[in-house]
Motif scaffolding. Structure first.
Motif, short mmCIF file in Angstrom:
data_model
loop_
_atom_site.label_atom_id
_atom_site.label_comp_id
_atom_site.label_asym_id
_atom_site.label_seq_id
_atom_site.Cartn_x
_atom_site.Cartn_y
_atom_site.Cartn_z
N UNK A 125 58.83 42.66 35.61
CA UNK A 125 58.13 44.18 36.07
C UNK A 125 57.34 44.22 36.13
N UNK A 126 56.12 43.27 36.87
CA UNK A 126 54.71 43.58 37.61
C UNK A 126 54.96 43.43 38.43
N UNK A 127 53.69 44.20 39.06
CA UNK A 127 52.87 43.53 40.60
C UNK A 127 51.24 43.66 40.30
N UNK A 128 51.33 42.72 41.43
CA UNK A 128 50.11 42.34 41.27
C UNK A 128 49.33 42.61 42.79
N UNK A 129 48.07 43.12 43.08
CA UNK A 129 47.81 43.30 43.80
C UNK A 129 46.21 42.86 44.58
N UNK A 130 46.38 42.91 45.94
CA UNK A 130 45.35 41.44 46.31
C UNK A 130 44.55 42.59 47.57
N UNK A 131 43.24 42.87 47.45
CA UNK A 131 42.33 43.49 48.12
C UNK A 131 40.82 42.77 48.77
N UNK A 132 40.68 42.34 50.57
CA UNK A 132 39.43 41.86 50.40
C UNK A 132 40.11 40.10 50.55
N UNK A 133 40.98 40.23 50.05
CA UNK A 133 41.59 38.55 50.12
C UNK A 133 42.65 38.55 49.25
N UNK A 134 43.84 37.38 50.21
CA UNK A 134 44.76 37.17 49.67
C UNK A 134 45.01 36.21 48.88
N UNK A 135 45.90 36.32 47.98
CA UNK A 135 46.54 35.36 47.34
C UNK A 135 45.83 33.31 47.59
N UNK A 136 45.47 33.39 46.56
CA UNK A 136 45.09 32.08 47.53
C UNK A 136 43.93 31.89 48.16
N UNK A 137 43.19 33.27 48.62
CA UNK A 137 42.05 33.58 49.60
C UNK A 137 40.47 32.84 49.07
N UNK A 138 39.48 32.60 49.71
CA UNK A 138 38.79 31.65 48.89
C UNK A 138 37.73 33.30 49.32
N UNK A 139 37.86 33.63 49.73
CA UNK A 139 36.85 35.18 49.75
C UNK A 139 36.95 36.09 48.11
N UNK A 140 35.75 36.57 48.09
CA UNK A 140 35.88 38.03 46.93
C UNK A 140 36.64 38.70 46.65
N UNK A 141 37.43 39.14 45.81
CA UNK A 141 37.91 40.78 46.20
C UNK A 141 37.22 41.81 45.84
#
Length: 159
Positions: A125-141
């Motif tokens: 029952x949780x969620x993850x938020x990814x801004x700036x780079x998607x999950x698995x991405x190499x850029x900084x978030x």
């Protein structure tokens, strides 16, 4: 852009409890920013990432070697060499890979690389938020975190 061979890349190990995978991030070695691809090896009697789905990124899996089990919602399906399955970017794409065999399970995971993305984990029952780079991405978030789904607040709280 030139070809990359899996034998030229080192494995990265990711472990937490029963979750234990080895990964070679193939797409990181190429210029493909909008498409991710990783080679995974799941040892015998281990699991992959917790059951989850993405809201912005579609994923697909192709089994290269071994056997295992795929959890989709409340059903499980056997996995064998040559199997292919796609996971839509919504709750119907919820999945988890389990190696309940005595030999390693090797598979490719391919995904779109859209951001922002929200990943939902129904079991915990949780969620993850990814801004700036998607999950698995190499850029900084610029924003990344995991939050209980029930911690919803009114839009005007704190304003």
């Amino acid at each position: 852009m030139c070809p990359v061979n899996k034998d030229e890349l080192e494995w990265t190990a990711l472990e937490h409890g029963a979750m234990h995978v080895r990964r070679k991030q193939l797409s990181e070695q190429t210029d493909g920013d909008q498409l991710g691809c990783s080679l995974y090896e799941l040892p015998a009697e281990h699991e992959s990432w917790p059951y989850h789905y993405h809201t912005a990124n579609q994923e697909a899996m192709y089994v290269l070697a071994g056997t295992g089990t795929l959890r989709l919602a409340d059903e499980t399906y056997p996995l064998t060499e040559g199997d292919y399955v796609s996971f839509p970017a919504n709750e119907t794409g919820g999945h988890k890979v389990i190696n309940d065999s005595e030999t390693p399970l090797r598979y490719l995971m391919v995904s779109t690389m859209n951001e922002p993305d929200v990943t939902v984990y129904p079991d915990s029952e949780k969620l993850g938020v990814f801004v700036g780079a998607p999950p698995g991405g190499r850029d900084e978030r610029s924003l990344h975190g995991y939050y209980p789904i029930d911690d919803d607040v009114d839009y005007w709280d704190g304003e």
